[in-house]
Scaffold this motif. Structure first.
Motif, PDB file in Angstrom:
ATOM      1  N   ASP A   4      13.320 -49.095  -3.187  1.00  0.00           N
ATOM      2  CA  ASP A   4      12.232 -48.153  -3.465  1.00  0.00           C
ATOM      3  C   ASP A   4      12.118 -47.056  -2.410  1.00  0.00           C
ATOM      4  OD1 ASP A   4      11.391 -49.722  -1.393  1.00  0.00           O
ATOM      5  OD2 ASP A   4       9.433 -50.233  -2.264  1.00  0.00           O
ATOM      6  N   VAL A   6      12.016 -43.673  -0.554  1.00  0.00           N
ATOM      7  CA  VAL A   6      11.701 -42.298  -0.927  1.00  0.00           C
ATOM      8  C   VAL A   6      11.868 -41.439   0.317  1.00  0.00           C
ATOM      9  CG1 VAL A   6       9.932 -40.717  -1.761  1.00  0.00           C
ATOM     10  CG2 VAL A   6      10.083 -43.016  -2.723  1.00  0.00           C
ATOM     11  N   THR A  75       5.093 -35.912  -2.179  1.00  0.00           N
ATOM     12  CA  THR A  75       5.628 -37.011  -2.983  1.00  0.00           C
ATOM     13  C   THR A  75       4.513 -37.951  -3.435  1.00  0.00           C
ATOM     14  OG1 THR A  75       7.741 -36.926  -1.813  1.00  0.00           O
ATOM     15  CG2 THR A  75       7.220 -38.968  -2.985  1.00  0.00           C
ATOM     16  N   ARG A  76       3.599 -38.241  -2.524  1.00  0.00           N
ATOM     17  CA  ARG A  76       2.465 -39.106  -2.873  1.00  0.00           C
ATOM     18  C   ARG A  76       1.564 -38.440  -3.912  1.00  0.00           C
ATOM     19  NH1 ARG A  76      -1.922 -41.701   1.422  1.00  0.00           N
ATOM     20  NH2 ARG A  76      -3.136 -42.865  -0.141  1.00  0.00           N
ATOM     21  N   GLY A  78       2.504 -36.275  -6.063  1.00  0.00           N
ATOM     22  CA  GLY A  78       3.271 -36.184  -7.294  1.00  0.00           C
ATOM     23  C   GLY A  78       3.245 -37.423  -8.157  1.00  0.00           C
ATOM     24  N   GLN A  79       2.815 -38.535  -7.621  1.00  0.00           N
ATOM     25  CA  GLN A  79       2.715 -39.750  -8.427  1.00  0.00           C
ATOM     26  C   GLN A  79       1.681 -39.614  -9.541  1.00  0.00           C
ATOM     27  OE1 GLN A  79       1.926 -42.838  -5.564  1.00  0.00           O
ATOM     28  NE2 GLN A  79       3.969 -42.722  -4.648  1.00  0.00           N
ATOM     29  N   THR A  80       0.667 -38.763  -9.318  1.00  0.00           N
ATOM     30  CA  THR A  80      -0.355 -38.549 -10.346  1.00  0.00           C
ATOM     31  C   THR A  80      -0.537 -37.081 -10.719  1.00  0.00           C
ATOM     32  OG1 THR A  80      -2.073 -38.515  -8.627  1.00  0.00           O
ATOM     33  CG2 THR A  80      -1.647 -40.623  -9.723  1.00  0.00           C
ATOM     34  N   ARG A  81      -0.179 -36.169  -9.810  1.00  0.00           N
ATOM     35  CA  ARG A  81      -0.354 -34.738 -10.051  1.00  0.00           C
ATOM     36  C   ARG A  81       0.928 -33.995  -9.720  1.00  0.00           C
ATOM     37  NH1 ARG A  81      -5.479 -33.827 -12.543  1.00  0.00           N
ATOM     38  NH2 ARG A  81      -6.818 -35.535 -11.827  1.00  0.00           N
ATOM     39  N   PRO A  82       1.980 -34.186 -10.514  1.00  0.00           N
ATOM     40  CA  PRO A  82       3.295 -33.622 -10.155  1.00  0.00           C
ATOM     41  C   PRO A  82       3.330 -32.099 -10.084  1.00  0.00           C
ATOM     42  CG  PRO A  82       3.317 -34.539 -12.384  1.00  0.00           C
ATOM     43  CD  PRO A  82       2.047 -34.986 -11.754  1.00  0.00           C
ATOM     44  N   ALA A 156      -5.495 -35.767  -6.287  1.00  0.00           N
ATOM     45  CA  ALA A 156      -4.648 -36.941  -6.477  1.00  0.00           C
ATOM     46  C   ALA A 156      -5.141 -38.150  -5.693  1.00  0.00           C
ATOM     47  CB  ALA A 156      -3.217 -36.612  -6.064  1.00  0.00           C
ATOM     48  N   ALA A 158      -4.872 -38.550  -2.652  1.00  0.00           N
ATOM     49  CA  ALA A 158      -3.938 -38.839  -1.555  1.00  0.00           C
ATOM     50  C   ALA A 158      -4.631 -38.688  -0.218  1.00  0.00           C
ATOM     51  CB  ALA A 158      -2.729 -37.902  -1.637  1.00  0.00           C
TER      52      ALA A 158
END
Length: 235
Positions: A4, A6, A75-76, A78-82, A156, A158
Motif C-alpha cells: 500500500d 504511496v 494524496t490524502r 484526493g481520497q475523497t476530493r480528487p 476533505a 484532511a
C-alpha cells in the motif's frame, strides 16, 4: 508483491511537514530586522553577509523541502476530493517552483553585491525587475494555490479548521525577488507550522518502525549523499 505504499512515503512526508515549515519560519525571522524592499536587502547582504546568507538559505531549503509534504497532503485529500486535490496540489507545487526560481535570482544578486558592491547590484536588479519570463505568468500560483489547497484540505477533512486556516495564511506571504520580512511573512510561515508540523509528528509516530535493513541503508546513504553534495560543489 504489491503493497500500500504511496509516494513519497510516510516518513519522508512527515519529515518534510516538520522541517519545511520550521526552516521557512527560521529564514523569515533571521532577516526580520532588515527593511522589506530589495535595496535594503542588498545593503544588508554587504554589511551582514553571514546573517543574510543563512536567512536566504534557510528559506530556500524550507521551500524545497515542502514538496513531499504537499504531495502527501494532496494524496490524502484526493481520497475523497480528487479534483480539489489536483488543483490545490498542482498550484502550490508550481508556486514552490517559482519561489525556487526567485531564489536563484537572489543568489545572483548576492554574488553581484559581494563582487561589485550593493550599488551596482541594486542598479542591475532595478533595471531587470520587470523582465518577462515564464514565471511572470504564473506568479498567482504562489498565493492562490495555498487558498485552494487549504479549502480542499478542510473539505476533505484532511486538516481541521485551525490547521486549514494556518495553511491558507501562506497565501499572505509576499512574493518576488529579494523580498524581506514583514508581519504577513511571519503570520504565513507560523501558520504553515501550525498546519503541518503536528501532522508531520503524527505521521512519524503512527508509522511502523523502520526495519534493520532500512536503518542500515539509511546509515550508508547519508554519508554517501554528503560526499556527493561536496563533489557537486567542485564543478
Amino acid at each position: 508483491m504489491r503493497n500500500d505504499y504511496v509516494f513519497p512515503g510516510r516518513s519522508v512526508a512527515g519529515i518534510s511537514m516538520i522541517l519545511g515549515p520550521l526552516l521557512l519560519v527560521t529564514g523569515t525571522l533571521l532577516r526580520s530586522q532588515v527593511n522589506f524592499f530589495f535595496p535594503d536587502q542588498l545593503k544588508a547582504m554587504s554589511e551582514h553577509p553571514g546573517l543574510m546568507t543563512a536567512a536566504y538559505t534557510c528559506f530556500l531549503a524550507g521551500n524545497v523541502l515542502l514538496w513531499p509534504a504537499i504531495v502527501a497532503l494532496a494524496t490524502r485529500i484526493g481520497q475523497t476530493r480528487p479534483t480539489l486535490a489536483a488543483w490545490g496540489g498542482v498550484l502550490v507545487l508550481i508556486g514552490l517552483f517559482e519561489r525556487t526560481f526567485h531564489a536563484g535570482i537572489d543568489q545572483a544578486a548576492r554574488g553581484l553585491t559581494e563582487r561589485r558592491g550593493p550599488g551596482f547590484a541594486e542598479s542591475v536588479v532595478s533595471e531587470s525587475y520587470q523582465d518577462i519570463h515564464l514565471f511572470s505568468f504564473l506568479s498567482f500560483t504562489i498565493m492562490f494555490g495555498w487558498y485552494v489547497l487549504a479549502f480542499a484540505a478542510y473539505r476533505a477533512k484532511a486538516l481541521g479548521i485551525v490547521q486549514a486556516i494556518g495553511l491558507a495564511t501562506m497565501g499572505l506571504l509576499p512574493l518576488g525577488v529579494l523580498k524581506g520580512t514583514e508581519l504577513l511573512s511571519i503570520i504565513g510561515t507560523v501558520g504553515l507550522c501550525v498546519a503541518l508540523v503536528p501532522a508531520g509528528i503524527g505521521a512519524l509516530l503512527e508509522g511502523p518502525k523502520p526495519s534493520r535493513r532500512t536503518v542500515l541503508l539509511t546509515a550508508i546513504a547519508i554519508p554517501a549523499l554528503g560526499a556527493l553534495a561536496y563533489v557537486s560543489t567542485l564543478g
